[in-house]
Structure formats: structure tokens, C-alpha cells
Design an enzyme around this catalytic site. Sequence first.
Site, PDB file in Angstrom:
ATOM      1  N   HIS A 296      37.257  24.732  54.565  1.00  0.00           N
ATOM      2  CA  HIS A 296      36.793  25.298  53.287  1.00  0.00           C
ATOM      3  C   HIS A 296      36.369  26.754  53.441  1.00  0.00           C
ATOM      4  O   HIS A 296      36.550  27.559  52.524  1.00  0.00           O
ATOM      5  CB  HIS A 296      35.607  24.498  52.728  1.00  0.00           C
ATOM      6  CG  HIS A 296      35.994  23.271  51.983  1.00  0.00           C
ATOM      7  ND1 HIS A 296      36.743  23.302  50.826  1.00  0.00           N
ATOM      8  CD2 HIS A 296      35.730  21.961  52.225  1.00  0.00           C
ATOM      9  CE1 HIS A 296      36.930  22.076  50.385  1.00  0.00           C
ATOM     10  NE2 HIS A 296      36.324  21.235  51.218  1.00  0.00           N
TER      11      HIS A 296
ATOM     12  N   HIS B  52      37.168  19.573  58.369  1.00  0.00           N
ATOM     13  CA  HIS B  52      37.331  19.607  56.915  1.00  0.00           C
ATOM     14  C   HIS B  52      36.453  20.706  56.303  1.00  0.00           C
ATOM     15  O   HIS B  52      36.928  21.524  55.501  1.00  0.00           O
ATOM     16  CB  HIS B  52      36.966  18.235  56.341  1.00  0.00           C
ATOM     17  CG  HIS B  52      37.129  18.136  54.863  1.00  0.00           C
ATOM     18  ND1 HIS B  52      38.153  17.428  54.272  1.00  0.00           N
ATOM     19  CD2 HIS B  52      36.396  18.649  53.837  1.00  0.00           C
ATOM     20  CE1 HIS B  52      38.049  17.514  52.961  1.00  0.00           C
ATOM     21  NE2 HIS B  52      36.981  18.250  52.663  1.00  0.00           N
ATOM     22  N   GLU B  53      35.174  20.724  56.690  1.00  0.00           N
ATOM     23  CA  GLU B  53      34.252  21.713  56.108  1.00  0.00           C
ATOM     24  C   GLU B  53      34.579  23.122  56.582  1.00  0.00           C
ATOM     25  O   GLU B  53      34.510  24.078  55.798  1.00  0.00           O
ATOM     26  CB  GLU B  53      32.800  21.344  56.420  1.00  0.00           C
ATOM     27  CG  GLU B  53      32.366  19.994  55.885  1.00  0.00           C
ATOM     28  CD  GLU B  53      32.684  19.757  54.414  1.00  0.00           C
ATOM     29  OE1 GLU B  53      32.670  20.711  53.613  1.00  0.00           O
ATOM     30  OE2 GLU B  53      32.949  18.593  54.059  1.00  0.00           O
TER      31      GLU B  53
ATOM     32  N   CYS C 256      38.021  14.704  49.336  1.00  0.00           N
ATOM     33  CA  CYS C 256      37.347  15.988  49.192  1.00  0.00           C
ATOM     34  C   CYS C 256      36.627  16.017  47.846  1.00  0.00           C
ATOM     35  O   CYS C 256      37.210  15.642  46.824  1.00  0.00           O
ATOM     36  CB  CYS C 256      38.371  17.119  49.271  1.00  0.00           C
ATOM     37  SG  CYS C 256      37.665  18.765  49.086  1.00  0.00           S
ATOM     38  N   LEU C 257      35.393  16.471  47.857  1.00  0.00           N
ATOM     39  CA  LEU C 257      34.626  16.552  46.618  1.00  0.00           C
ATOM     40  C   LEU C 257      35.215  17.566  45.634  1.00  0.00           C
ATOM     41  O   LEU C 257      34.914  17.525  44.447  1.00  0.00           O
ATOM     42  CB  LEU C 257      33.168  16.893  46.923  1.00  0.00           C
ATOM     43  CG  LEU C 257      32.410  15.847  47.747  1.00  0.00           C
ATOM     44  CD1 LEU C 257      31.012  16.351  48.100  1.00  0.00           C
ATOM     45  CD2 LEU C 257      32.341  14.525  47.008  1.00  0.00           C
TER      46      LEU C 257
ATOM     47  N   GLN D 193      32.335  25.264  47.929  1.00  0.00           N
ATOM     48  CA  GLN D 193      32.460  24.145  46.995  1.00  0.00           C
ATOM     49  C   GLN D 193      31.407  24.193  45.894  1.00  0.00           C
ATOM     50  O   GLN D 193      31.574  23.542  44.863  1.00  0.00           O
ATOM     51  CB  GLN D 193      32.370  22.818  47.740  1.00  0.00           C
ATOM     52  CG  GLN D 193      33.582  22.561  48.624  1.00  0.00           C
ATOM     53  CD  GLN D 193      33.470  21.234  49.305  1.00  0.00           C
ATOM     54  OE1 GLN D 193      32.855  21.111  50.351  1.00  0.00           O
ATOM     55  NE2 GLN D 193      34.060  20.225  48.687  1.00  0.00           N
TER      56      GLN D 193
ATOM     57  N   GLY E 287      29.763  15.903  53.894  1.00  0.00           N
ATOM     58  CA  GLY E 287      29.771  17.326  54.191  1.00  0.00           C
ATOM     59  C   GLY E 287      29.982  18.102  52.900  1.00  0.00           C
ATOM     60  O   GLY E 287      30.525  17.570  51.921  1.00  0.00           O
TER      61      GLY E 287
END
Length: 188
Positions: free
Chosen positions: A145, A141-142, A99-100, A51, A46
Site C-alpha cells: 500500500h 500487503h501493508e 483488502c479493506l 487507506q 493491518g
Amino acid sequence: MAVLPIRITGEPVLHSIAEDVVDFDAELTTLVEDMFETMEEAPGVGLAAPQVGVGLRLFVYNWVDDDEVLWRGVAINPELWLAPTPIGEPDDEDESEGCLSIPGERFALRRSPKVILRATDLNQKTFEINADGWLARIFQHEYDHLDGTLYADRLDHAQKKTVTKTIRKKGWGVPGQSWMPGEDDLEG
């Protein structure tokens, strides 16, 4: 299409509430295509617009479940309803996520086991997905953000101390830092 730099924690766009998408135009389509390419190169399951430095309420996802069903799409201006989160400590193996925007780190986090995602696609059609398990985790999670919340913000006190030390040690937590999937090796 292009791979975009992924912002690292400390970048203001990651810690701010994203704005609704209002223009469904060629620029939005290009952003979504670039986000898919970036997510796949990273690799991730995702990726939210903040991000990649864009403060808009949208995220992409790409995940194959245990039944080999591909879940791939874009959620624009999403709404998310959560089932109650179970009480207790998260399982380090089954509930660990990364997480990226905090690359290379993983921590166990208790999340709701089921969610309902309602969003709009690029064709401005509304859709709804009832998700459970990892797909529910990805959506939560997304979605976080888009509200300026990183998963590290939700960790218990002990884990939050650990991730804070890691962020400080790596020199993150300040504006202006990013990494390029396919070029930078931040996982090590």
C-alpha cells in the site's frame, strides 16, 4: 480516537507512492491511534495510512498467531526484505487474502513465506521483526500500500479480470469513494 473512512480502490492516494514520515508529533500519534481504532472496527489485521487518505509511509497491524502471540504495532518508514516467493499456483484456501480497500473480495495470491521488517515506532526507535506465514503476508500487503500497489494489482490474469469486473460492477475504481467501518456494510 476516531474511526476514519477507508478509501476504496480508485482513490489516487491508494495508487501513489507514499511520502516518508518526518514529523513525529501529536498529529502523528493521533493518526496512529485512529488507524488502530479503524482497523479494529473494520475489522482487519493491518491498515496502511493511504487507506485512510493519508499519503505517509506507515501502517498498523494487529494479529494473533497460532501460538497465541499478539503481534501489534506501528511500522513507520518501513523497509521490507523478502525471501524468494515459491513458484507455482497459490492455494485458494491457505493463500487467500482480502483488502479493506476492495471490501468483501478475496483472492489467492502467492507471497514470500518469510520477510524481515525494519521500521521506526512512534518513539523514533528502530526495530526489526523476522516474520513468516501470515505475519509475513500482512507485512507484504501493508507495505505494498505504501508503494501504491493493491493486492489485486499482483493477481494473475484470470483473477485480475474477475476483480476488475467486480470493481466496475460495484461502481468503484474512481476517486471519492470510501466506506465507514461500523456503519457501512460492504462485505455482503
